[in-house]
Design a protein around this motif. Structure first.
Motif, PDB file in Angstrom:
ATOM      1  N   ASN A 150       2.993   7.076   0.793  1.00  0.00           N
ATOM      2  CA  ASN A 150       2.682   8.568  -0.416  1.00  0.00           C
ATOM      3  C   ASN A 150       2.968   8.731  -1.127  1.00  0.00           C
ATOM      4  O   ASN A 150       2.826   9.320  -2.357  1.00  0.00           O
ATOM      5  CB  ASN A 150       2.342  10.038   0.305  1.00  0.00           C
ATOM      6  CG  ASN A 150       1.019   9.980   1.663  1.00  0.00           C
ATOM      7  OD1 ASN A 150      -0.395   9.930   1.171  1.00  0.00           O
ATOM      8  ND2 ASN A 150       1.551  10.216   2.626  1.00  0.00           N
ATOM      9  N   LYS A 171      -2.058   4.029   1.104  1.00  0.00           N
ATOM     10  CA  LYS A 171      -2.864   5.069   2.468  1.00  0.00           C
ATOM     11  C   LYS A 171      -1.103   4.908   3.817  1.00  0.00           C
ATOM     12  O   LYS A 171      -1.740   5.729   4.338  1.00  0.00           O
ATOM     13  CB  LYS A 171      -3.592   4.198   3.951  1.00  0.00           C
ATOM     14  CG  LYS A 171      -5.275   4.185   2.786  1.00  0.00           C
ATOM     15  CD  LYS A 171      -5.739   3.663   3.498  1.00  0.00           C
ATOM     16  CE  LYS A 171      -7.404   3.618   2.598  1.00  0.00           C
ATOM     17  NZ  LYS A 171      -8.640   3.350   3.357  1.00  0.00           N
ATOM     18  N   HIS A 185      -7.127   9.360  -0.618  1.00  0.00           N
ATOM     19  CA  HIS A 185      -6.154   8.601  -1.238  1.00  0.00           C
ATOM     20  C   HIS A 185      -6.355   8.109  -2.854  1.00  0.00           C
ATOM     21  O   HIS A 185      -5.913   7.412  -3.361  1.00  0.00           O
ATOM     22  CB  HIS A 185      -6.268   6.982  -0.286  1.00  0.00           C
ATOM     23  CG  HIS A 185      -7.693   6.011  -0.343  1.00  0.00           C
ATOM     24  ND1 HIS A 185      -8.080   6.349   0.266  1.00  0.00           N
ATOM     25  CD2 HIS A 185      -7.692   4.559  -0.913  1.00  0.00           C
ATOM     26  CE1 HIS A 185      -9.100   5.485  -0.003  1.00  0.00           C
ATOM     27  NE2 HIS A 185      -8.896   4.901  -0.636  1.00  0.00           N
TER      28      HIS A 185
END
Length: 1218
Positions: free
Chosen positions: A1090, A1087, A1068
């Motif tokens: 996106n 997380k 991430h």
């Protein structure tokens, strides 16, 4: 017993237990004698233990039934039986006093009998014919058990205790009434009637009087009269049925006065509320108790004094006891006895060998021969049978002592002179055989030669006699065919054939078949006057039919032992019993059942400590159990012992030993009599339940910690009472952490200065599993006294030690690894000159003394005080580096176990590395189909045993390290990563798709196409794949799911602050930088979403980099300039995104390469390490760093500075916790 017949092997008068202790059962009511009992534990028992040990070399043990009786005993009504069984054991096994009685004004609890003879029960029922309600109630409370030949009724299990109490009170009244009627009608005896009126304490007293009838000086009685008893509460006197109870109590006291000698009865009068008088009474009582028991011990030991001094007599007695114990396990095996009888009656003087796997019943057959062989001869007075059960007694673990005792026994029987020189025992034995009178017959039985130590097994030909008299001598041996000890296999069967030129009589003892197993069951049932229902027989027979491959006598015996607790009204089988499939399952079931009886915690850990240690003396085991807080918490539920003697009550282990005595032996280990398992099946037992096994592995480390701390003299001096507020309140404790003196036996030093003897016992115990656990290294590997004694005791060499450390499951930390490396370089010297230990360590460590970690520094300090300065020339020294000459290396990598190297002539190498150095494991030429003559291998990925090579003509070649062959070749543009132990991720030859290949099956698992886009480069982090596409500079993020399918996550074409380089730090997080700027940026993606992200700009590294290196282990960045090294380690939770400096204490930083250590799973939770190289100056610096949560800063330290005598082109690095 006629002593001469005893020497000839007639053991009819010998029991099945060795007497080596004074074991006293304390019989009294509990609440009113608590002060006396606690005072005895604290003040008297330690004195008696010391007296017995010092004067007679025997143990003093006491049985106090306040502890260790599980709650299930009350539910099952087995409390009285447990107490009486313990009383009987003391009577049977004590060498002197076996019972002490404390009586005052209380008579004790009266409980309904747990079981009654069916004959008596019918009479009781019939006597209540006029009271139908009482008769019906009585019938409902008991169940008929027909599994006894003489039937019994058993009291039904108790339910809720509050509901059970009034039911039992009612039942007791009905039983007493019925018993009185039957006694008046003269249908039952006075003794049978009293069973329903007596208290538990009274039953103990009458039982001990019966046990010791015609056995004087075995009981001591203390009678206490409290003058002011009426002023005291019910703790000290009876408050119900006072007249009846007083009458019963007086009867009991009168029986004691009539049965015991007046010198064994002590009476006291005390005014209890007068503190001075009470203290005077206690002082007198404790003094009288000590002297009374001491007098009886002296009286009985004097009569045994001569036998105690007769070493040969005691050695034969040990084997006689073992023989009688093993005979109890015997069952008719007529075919085997017939073969042995034919051998005995033949004229052959060849040896006879009984061969069979462990647990097939060899030892019980050998034991049966002791009593059976005399039945085969008419003139038994001329027959002698000499038996040695090797490994089953303290003096038979090595072969020399048993052989010498056989020589002495033969000389005693035939009145021969004992040879003055016994150096060559084999020759002496063969010479003695020649002198056996021709009118005599001698049979020598050696059971279980496989139980001997490994040196004796390797050298069978050195000690086994080969010359025998022609007719009047027979030699029988039993053994398993082969054995593996310490990774060394000894083929005993083949060795015996070689020694005797294949001229031996072999009798094979196989596992049982179904029919024979059924006969065994019937034989044992008849012996024990029991039977089973048809259904219960089916439960057993089913195992005989389904598990024929595992039908050893041990397996059948374990099953049978469980049937002894079955009642005929048990119609539903225990699922756990039905699940038993082989010996290991039967042992697990036995352990669980005994755990219920003795407490799972105490029993299971007792067995585990024996396993882990390879055998313990009883004192060692009691000490270790005492050191285990969890065990003490499970025991001290209702009462606490005196804090000044906070120990496991001896009786608890003794009761376990009694229940396990068939499976335990006493043998000498390190010259100390120790308890250990007789069968290997118990020695190597572990549960078959995977969940339990995982839990046991976790518990094992805790137990090893306790065991090793005990032998390291690291004792805990407190006890945590927070587990029981009830007890804390009962004893009015102001704090839950109490000071407790466990009175543990301190281990003697590793070396006794006066005698120059080494404490092998302590050394061996600390050495066991030393390679697996680091918590004891401070007192062992980093302890000069341990290391010195270890190398000088004659048992070990440094090479042995390093080999053990190299195969251990524990991966040593940096400090230990560094020390082991120094040991490695000194191995050859220390194996030859162990006294050089301090000098060798000083020579290597002294220049770094100010920088050494604490443990190493302390070790070197001790070395400095002991250094003998024996110089060894440089020619005798080994180099500290493991070197291997390879030329033209293209690439080199490392993982947790191997170093891999590829050279430009298409050769691939795999090296195993350890503390012992570098070992070539695999080497092979990579042979593949080349599209053009100059095609060569550029790079590789390796996930042992598979290795994938990328060629200059865009081909992937898959090889197998172990097989040294190529298994697959296909077009490929880029090798990306192995995702598991066999699947590799690559980009296709056209560079427009990702492909996942299975190297083991040579198949394409899945792919992901980018259509017309071309992949510029890609990388993988965990399950996330980052792909940079050429031309439009798009970045695609793709996740590989658990089914190995590609799932797009997000696409980015951002230009963050004009940075033209980026690194995927985590799934991430992306790090952006440029070589022209000192500033960098960080993009953190949500997380859960996106499309949502956070950008951290202007992360300042002060100077532009000459190189930026991704540190995969810590998901960090190394930022290198010509003068600085900075680490960027983002802390997302703390929201800290600042780099920190690494500075060298030895040189200005000008590193070319930086590696963090290998990211294999073994190092998952360890600190971060850096290896930094200056190639031109051949320097490597190693650092460790971490984030200190308390100080909220990153901290680091320089661990090592290496100046090498070789030039550095490439280097790889792996480390573990420092």
């Amino acid at each position: 017993m006629e002593k001469e017949q005893f020497y000839r092997g007639r053991f009819d008068e010998v029991g099945d237990r060795k007497l080596n202790s004074v074991r006293v059962f304390i019989s009294s009511t509990f609440s009113d004698t608590t002060d006396e009992r606690n005072g005895l534990i604290e003040r008297v028992y330690p004195q008696l233990r010391k007296y017995c040990l010092n004067k007679y070399k025997i143990q003093f043990q006491y049985s106090d039934m306040r502890w260790g009786i599980q709650s299930t005993a009350s539910t099952m009504h087995s409390t009285v039986d447990i107490c009486l069984q313990e009383l009987d054991s003391c009577s049977q096994l004590s060498m002197a006093t076996n019972c002490v009685i404390l009586l005052s004004h209380r008579y004790g609890s009266r409980l309904a009998p747990a079981h009654i003879s069916y004959r008596v029960f019918q009479l009781l029922e019939n006597s209540l014919s006029a009271d139908i309600e009482a008769q019906t109630f009585l019938s409902q409370m008991y169940e008929l058990d027909e599994n006894y030949i003489e039937k019994k009724v058993f009291l039904k299990q108790a339910g809720d205790s509050q509901e059970w109490i009034p039911l039992e009170n009612k039942l007791q009244l009905i039983l007493r009434k019925a018993a009185d009627i039957c006694y008046q009608q003269k249908t039952i005896t006075d003794e049978e009637r009293n069973e329903f009126h007596m208290s538990v304490t009274a039953k103990e007293i009458y039982r001990t009087l019966k046990n010791n009838k015609n056995r004087p000086r075995r009981i001591v009685c203390f009678l206490r009269e409290i003058i002011d008893i009426e002023e005291l509460d019910s703790k000290y006197r009876e408050t119900e049925n006072e007249d009846e109870i007083k009458n019963l109590l007086d009867q009991t006291k009168n029986s004691l006065r009539q049965s015991l000698d007046s010198s064994d009865i002590y009476t006291y009068q005390v005014r209890w509320n007068d503190e001075t008088a009470r203290e005077k009474y206690f002082s007198q009582f404790f003094d009288d108790f000590y002297h009374a028991i001491k007098l009886q011990i002296d009286f009985h030991m004097k009569s045994q004094e001569n036998q105690q001094k007769d070493i040969l007599y005691n050695q034969i007695l040990e084997h006689a006891i073992q023989s009688n114990l093993l005979t109890q396990r015997y069952f008719p095996r007529q075919d085997i006895l017939e073969q042995i009888k034919n051998y005995m009656k033949s004229t052959s003087n060849r040896p006879c060998v009984l061969l069979g796997e462990s647990g097939t019943g060899k030892s019980s057959v050998m034991a049966k021969l002791v009593s059976e062989i005399p039945n085969w001869y008419r003139q038994t007075n001329a027959l002698s049978v000499i038996t040695r059960f090797l490994g089953a007694t303290p003096s038979s673990s090595d072969i020399r002592r048993p052989l010498i005792s056989i020589i002495e026994q033969i000389c005693h029987i035939y009145h021969l002179d004992i040879p003055s020189n016994l150096d060559n025992v084999k020759e002496c034995l063969e010479n003695i055989f020649i002198h056996i009178p021709k009118t005599e017959i001698l049979v020598v039985l050696l059971d279980s030669i496989d139980q001997l130590q490994i040196t004796d097994l390797k050298n069978l030909s050195i000690w086994l006699p080969t010359k025998f008299p022609s007719r009047n001598f027979k030699f029988i041996i039993s053994t398993i065919p082969d054995i593996e000890i310490d990774r060394v296999t000894v083929d005993i069967h083949e060795k015996l054939r070689t020694i005797y030129d294949n001229d031996i009589i072999e009798v094979e003892i196989n596992s049982l078949n179904q029919n024979l197993a059924g006969q065994v069951l019937d034989y044992w049932l008849e012996r024990d006057h029991r039977c089973l229902t048809m259904a219960q027989r089916e439960w057993i027979q089913e195992k005989f039919s389904k598990q024929q491959h595992f039908l050893t006598p041990l397996f059948v015996a374990l099953l049978y032992d469980q049937t002894l607790s079955w009642h005929s009204y048990d119609t539903t089988p225990d699922p756990a019993f039905l699940a038993i499939k082989q010996t290991r399952g039967a042992i697990e079931y036995l352990f669980n059942q005994l755990g219920v009886k003795h407490g799972q915690m105490l029993f299971q850990r007792s067995m585990s400590y024996l396993q882990l240690s390879g055998g313990l003396s009883e004192l060692e085991l009691e000490d270790i159990l005492t050191l285990d807080d969890e065990i003490l918490k499970s025991i001290f539920v209702h009462y606490l012992p005196p804090f000044d003697l906070f120990r496991l009550p001896s009786t608890l282990w003794i009761r376990i030993k009694n229940d396990m005595h068939k499976y335990l032996v006493e043998k000498d280990i390190d010259n100390i009599p120790c308890i250990y398992f007789y069968h290997r099946s118990f020695q190597y037992y572990q549960t078959m339940d995977f969940k339990k096994l995982r839990l046991e592995h976790q518990t094992k480390e805790l137990l090893e910690k306790t065991r090793l701390f005990y032998f390291a003299n690291q004792y805990k001096e407190t006890f945590d009472m927070s587990y029981s507020p009830k007890l804390a309140n009962k004893y009015k404790l102001s704090t839950t952490i109490i000071s407790a003196n466990r009175r543990l036996t301190e281990q003697k030093p590793f070396k006794q200065k006066k005698t120059n003897q080494y404490n092998l016992r302590r050394l061996h115990q600390l050495y066991i599993n030393l390679n697996r656990y680091d918590f004891v290294h401070e007192w062992t590997i980093f302890n000069y006294d341990f290391l010195s004694a270890f190398l000088l005791c004659g048992e070990y060499k440094m090479s042995n030690f390093l080999f053990e450390m190299s195969i251990g499951a524990h991966d040593p930390n940096g400090e230990l690894r560094f020390l082991l490396k120094q040991f490695e370089t000194s191995t050859e010297i220390l194996d030859q000159h162990p006294n050089n230990l301090p000098f060798e360590l000083i020579y290597r460590f002294f220049p770094f003394l100010n920088e050494l970690p604490t443990l190493t520094c302390n070790l070197i300090d001790r070395c400095l005080t002991h250094c003998p300065l024996q110089l060894i020339t440089n020619k005798e020294r080994q180099e500290s580096l493991a070197k291997c000459s390879l030329t033209n290396i293209i690439s080199i990598t490392i993982d947790a176990h191997y170093i891999f190297a590829l050279t430009n002539n298409d050769k691939f190498y795999a090296f195993v590395y350890s503390y012992l150095g570098l070992l070539m494991a695999y080497e092979f030429d990579v042979i593949y189909k080349k599209k053009e003559p100059n095609e060569r291998i550029l790079s590789y990925l390796c996930q042992f045993p598979y290795v994938c090579f990328l060629t200059s003509n865009s081909s992937m070649v898959v090889g197998h390290c172990s097989k040294k062959e190529v298994s697959m070749q296909l077009p490929c543009k880029q090798l990306i990563s192995f995702i598991n132990d066999r699947m590799v991720l690559v980009s296709s030859s056209t560079a427009n798709s990702l492909e996942l290949w299975d190297c083991s099956n040579n198949i394409l698992v899945s792919n992901h196409n980018f259509n017309d886009e071309i992949i510029e480069n890609s990388m993988m982090k965990n399950s996330m794949i980052k792909v940079v596409l050429k031309g439009n500079s798009m970045i695609s993020y793709i996740e590989l799911d658990e089914n190995f399918q590609f799932n797009p996550i997000r696409i980015s074409n951002e230009n963050i602050n004009n940075h033209n380089h980026h690194i995927l730090l985590d799934t991430h997080c992306e790090f952006y930088y440029s070589f022209s700027s000192s500033l960098a940026s960080l993009v953190i993606y949500d997380k859960t979403n996106n499309n949502s992200k956070k950008v951290i700009n202007d992360i300042d590294f002060i100077s532009p980099p000459k190189s930026v290196i991704y540190l995969s282990k810590s998901n960090s960045i190394a930022w290198l300039t010509s003068t600085t090294l900075m680490i960027f380690h983002p802390l997302y939770e703390q929201n800290i995104f600042q780099p920190f400096y690494i500075t060298s204490s030895t040189i200005p930083i000008d590193y070319d390469l930086v590696h963090d250590h290998c990211s294999s799973p073994e190092f998952e939770h360890l600190r971060s390490c850096l290896a930094c190289a200056n190639k031109s100056n051949s320097i490597i610096d190693i650092y460790e760093w971490q984030y200190d949560k308390d100080k909220q800063i990153h901290i680091y330290r320089q661990c090592t500075h290496l100046q090498l005598d070789i030039s550095i082109d490439q280097f790889v690095f792996t480390a573990c916790n420092l």
